[in-house]
Write a protein that holds these residues in place. Structure first.
Motif, mmCIF file in Angstrom:
data_model
loop_
_atom_site.group_PDB
_atom_site.id
_atom_site.type_symbol
_atom_site.label_atom_id
_atom_site.label_comp_id
_atom_site.label_asym_id
_atom_site.label_seq_id
_atom_site.Cartn_x
_atom_site.Cartn_y
_atom_site.Cartn_z
ATOM 1 N N ILE A 50 -79.618 -104.640 161.949
ATOM 2 C CA ILE A 50 -78.672 -103.705 161.704
ATOM 3 C C ILE A 50 -77.346 -104.241 162.509
ATOM 4 C CG2 ILE A 50 -79.662 -101.819 160.818
ATOM 5 C CD1 ILE A 50 -79.524 -100.478 163.512
ATOM 6 N N ASP A 51 -76.211 -103.811 162.427
ATOM 7 C CA ASP A 51 -75.298 -104.002 163.193
ATOM 8 C C ASP A 51 -75.299 -103.203 164.345
ATOM 9 O OD1 ASP A 51 -72.766 -104.645 164.366
ATOM 10 O OD2 ASP A 51 -71.359 -104.132 162.554
ATOM 11 N N ARG A 70 -73.187 -102.481 166.690
ATOM 12 C CA ARG A 70 -71.940 -101.662 166.948
ATOM 13 C C ARG A 70 -72.195 -100.386 166.424
ATOM 14 N NH1 ARG A 70 -70.813 -106.617 166.254
ATOM 15 N NH2 ARG A 70 -69.919 -107.816 168.000
ATOM 16 N N LYS A 71 -73.030 -99.887 165.165
ATOM 17 C CA LYS A 71 -73.101 -98.973 164.195
ATOM 18 C C LYS A 71 -74.148 -97.971 165.097
ATOM 19 C CE LYS A 71 -71.320 -101.118 160.307
ATOM 20 N NZ LYS A 71 -71.589 -101.238 158.829
ATOM 21 N N LYS A 72 -74.773 -98.387 166.050
ATOM 22 C CA LYS A 72 -75.821 -97.456 166.519
ATOM 23 C C LYS A 72 -75.256 -96.249 167.203
ATOM 24 C CE LYS A 72 -77.962 -98.064 170.727
ATOM 25 N NZ LYS A 72 -77.839 -96.716 171.269
ATOM 26 N N PRO A 73 -75.730 -95.118 166.902
ATOM 27 C CA PRO A 73 -75.319 -94.073 167.364
ATOM 28 C C PRO A 73 -75.395 -93.789 169.125
ATOM 29 C CG PRO A 73 -76.632 -93.301 165.461
ATOM 30 C CD PRO A 73 -76.529 -94.794 165.904
ATOM 31 N N ARG A 74 -74.779 -93.307 169.639
ATOM 32 C CA ARG A 74 -74.629 -93.533 171.010
ATOM 33 C C ARG A 74 -75.901 -92.761 171.690
ATOM 34 N NH1 ARG A 74 -69.335 -92.484 174.510
ATOM 35 N NH2 ARG A 74 -68.677 -94.211 173.300
ATOM 36 N N CYS A 82 -84.679 -97.737 166.946
ATOM 37 C CA CYS A 82 -84.183 -98.776 167.144
ATOM 38 C C CYS A 82 -84.756 -99.653 168.158
ATOM 39 C CB CYS A 82 -82.524 -98.402 167.665
ATOM 40 S SG CYS A 82 -81.635 -97.681 166.419
ATOM 41 N N ASN A 95 -76.987 -110.243 163.850
ATOM 42 C CA ASN A 95 -75.558 -109.919 164.366
ATOM 43 C C ASN A 95 -76.054 -109.819 165.926
ATOM 44 O OD1 ASN A 95 -73.829 -109.656 161.995
ATOM 45 N ND2 ASN A 95 -75.130 -107.708 161.707
ATOM 46 N N GLU A 106 -83.763 -101.912 163.061
ATOM 47 C CA GLU A 106 -84.036 -100.394 162.587
ATOM 48 C C GLU A 106 -85.548 -100.231 162.257
ATOM 49 O OE1 GLU A 106 -82.389 -96.446 160.423
ATOM 50 O OE2 GLU A 106 -81.969 -98.621 159.522
#
Length: 619
Positions: free
Chosen positions: A102-103, A105-109, A191, A212, A221
């Protein structure tokens, strides 16, 4: 897509095998390595033949190597390890769909990302060395909350199941799952970071633009169970239970890891991913296999020759000749090789006792407690003691009862061993070398539980007392206390409170053993063997009189506060506490240091062939 191999096999010669073993260890230890001795630390005293092995990577078999991925890449077999690592990534990403790129940058904080930790191991197969890589999840960094445990059957449950099989003349088989802990859907995805240097060049080319990278790391993931996930075992077992329930199998209400069919006689124990199945006819076994093969890939041993490292020998025949013998042949020799211990060094005759026996001095002179004033062992010697205790604890619990007391006593001293502890460890290993390959035999019985309890008063350091216990299954009859089948459990540990009298200590030991036997009673009930009042043999007349209310205790507040539970169990008819002289009490053997002559006699009683207790001489 077809399942890629997760390991690769290479045909090798003996010289290549030695070269492989040496180079793999050089990757871990930059100093020159000898195949016979990884770490040489001459003992400070010339009287101890100890040569500790400091390599944590050395297995029992010198050809079985366990390495991290970075260590493996520094070895001469780098190409083989990279092929194995690439196959494991293909299995996780494509074949089983366990994880997806997965990207980052899209991982929830708020999500916690762990790390990828490939573990490498080798073993010698039929066609050569097998290089195996297992991708694991870094379980020490996780946001998993709640229960993570998965119950497994205990050794005691396994022994009771073997007793039931030989008593019913039932059949046994073992089942082993492939990838049991993987492929279970997660309740919530996880993750995980994979660094660039963990991708072989072949994997980088294969996955290409799907990777990525962010700071030389790729985020994946994880949506299914994989090795290292804290909850992987619980999810795998929950999945198994849900799958077996429509087929009529349910877990026992009181015994972890025990399952039973609702209408058939099939009963099985589950330890991690290994099944031990008891069944009466082939249809019961076929029904269980068909149910499991709907979802799992199995390896089946219809003769049940091995289980949990135990060799099982089932001798069929009539009630007088039928028997099941469990043993661990070759374990002692392999453990001594792992410890790099040579029992022939400084040998002074045959060792028939695992402890050095000091005869008591009777008379009017005061007897002072023995204090250990020897010097504290250094780090390498402490490591040697701890590894020796760890190796022989598992061996002594299931099969060699004569070693168990000594191993437990050394275990209580291993956090701060002294030179005396090191000498005692050496003697224990020499005894094991002189008496290898112990065995325990179970014979047909009525599955009636009988227990023995004893205590050695103030025999341990710091004014503590040692508890002993012995449980077996026998036939109904007046001679039940004198029957001697293979033990399903034996106890030897330090009483967790200090007692002021032998009566109080014997009372406390009886409570400890009765509480353990309560679990045994529940397991027997779960297997279809409800118990009447269970006989518990003790050899202290005062404790027996207080428990049975035939004596009126005085100044017994300390006993009432801790141990009154057993009085209630006796009144309710759950336990029948019986007094017999100490010579008939099998638990006495697990409480104290005995002379060699007594060890020679007790080996025939507590180990195979399990001589019956002589009514005139006792044990």
């Amino acid at each position: 897509s077809p399942r890629p191999p997760s390991s690769y096999t290479t045909a090798v010669s003996d010289n290549q095998l030695r070269s492989h073993t040496t180079s793999a260890h050089r990757a871990c230890y930059p100093k020159p390595w000898s195949p016979r001795l990884v770490f040489t630390a001459p003992p400070r005293d010339a009287g101890i033949g100890v040569e500790p092995c400091a390599s944590a990577a050395v297995g029992v078999d010198s050809t079985r190597i366990h390495l991290s991925y970075r260590q493996a890449l520094r070895s001469l077999e780098r190409d083989s390890w990279e092929r194995s690592a690439h196959a494991e990534l293909l299995r996780l990403v494509e074949s089983t769909d366990t994880m997806q790129f997965i990207d980052p940058r899209k991982k929830p904080r708020e999500r916690v990302a762990s790390y990828y930790n490939p573990r490498c191991s080798t073993k010698l197969g039929a066609d050569g060395i097998i290089y195996r890589t297992r991708g694991t999840y870094g379980g020490n960094i996780t946001d998993v909350t709640g229960d993570r445990s998965s119950p497994s059957a205990s050794l005691q449950t396994v022994k009771i199941l073997l007793n039931a099989a030989v008593s019913e003349d039932a059949n046994l088989l073992t089942l082993d799952f492939r990838d049991f802990y993987v492929n279970s859907p997660l309740e919530r995805s996880k993750c995980m970071w994979i660094s660039r240097d963990q991708f072989p060049s072949e994997s980088l080319a294969h996955f290409g633009d799907t990777l990525n990278f962010l700071n030389n790391r790729v985020l994946v993931e994880v949506t299914k169970g994989m090795y290292g996930l804290p909850q992987a075992g619980r999810l795998a077992q929950a999945r198994l239970e849900a799958h077996l329930e429509p087929h009529g199998y349910a877990k026992a209400p009181h015994t972890p890891g025990l399952f039973r069919h609702q209408t058939r006689s099939t009963v099985f124990a589950l330890v991690v991913d290994d099944f031990l199945v008891k069944f009466q006819n082939p249809f019961g076994a076929a029904h269980l296999r068909a149910a499991l093969e709907e979802q799992y890939e199995l390896t089946v041993d219809t003769e049940a020759r091995r289980y949990l490292g135990l060799h099982i020998q089932y001798t069929r025949g009539g009630p007088d000749t039928r028997a099941i013998t469990i043993s661990m042949p070759g374990y002692v020799a392999q453990a001594l090789a792992k410890l790099n211990f040579d029992p022939s060094k400084n040998r002074r005759g045959r060792h028939d006792a695992p402890d050095l026996y000091t005869p008591p001095q009777y008379g009017s002179a005061p007897q002072f407690p023995v204090t250990d004033d020897s010097t504290v062992a250094d780090t390498s010697e402490q490591n040697f003691v701890q590894r020796a205790v760890g190796c022989f604890m598992y061996y002594s619990r299931p099969v060699d009862t004569t070693l168990h007391t000594t191993v437990c006593r050394l275990g209580s001293q291993q956090s701060r061993p002294t030179r005396r502890t090191l000498l005692a460890t050496t003697r224990m290993l020499q005894y094991a070398a002189d008496h290898p390959d112990a065995a325990i035999t179970f014979r047909p019985s009525d599955m009636v539980l009988i227990g023995h309890s004893d205590l050695s008063f103030l025999s341990e350091t710091e004014e503590r007392s040692r508890t002993g216990g012995y449980e077996s299954l026998g036939k109904r009859g007046t001679d039940l206390p004198l029957q001697n089948n293979g033990p399903v459990d034996h106890v030897t540990h330090i009483l967790d409170c200090k007692v002021t009298s032998a009566h109080e200590g014997e009372y406390g030991a009886a409570v400890v053993n009765a509480q353990r036997m309560s679990n045994t009673r529940r397991t027997l009930d779960d297997m279809g063997y409800p118990q009447a009042a269970t006989q518990l043999i003790i050899d202290n007349a005062t404790a027996h009189g207080v428990i049975t209310e035939s004596k009126n205790p005085r100044r017994s507040k300390a006993v009432d506060m801790r141990f009154k539970w057993l009085d209630e169990q006796h009144r309710r008819g759950i336990f029948a506490v019986t007094w017999l002289p100490g010579k008939y009490n099998l638990a006495d053997y697990f409480t104290k240091v005995d002379p060699a002559a007594h060890h020679r006699r007790m080996r025939k009683v507590t180990l195979s062939p399990h001589d019956p207790i002589d009514p005139s001489k006792g044990c």
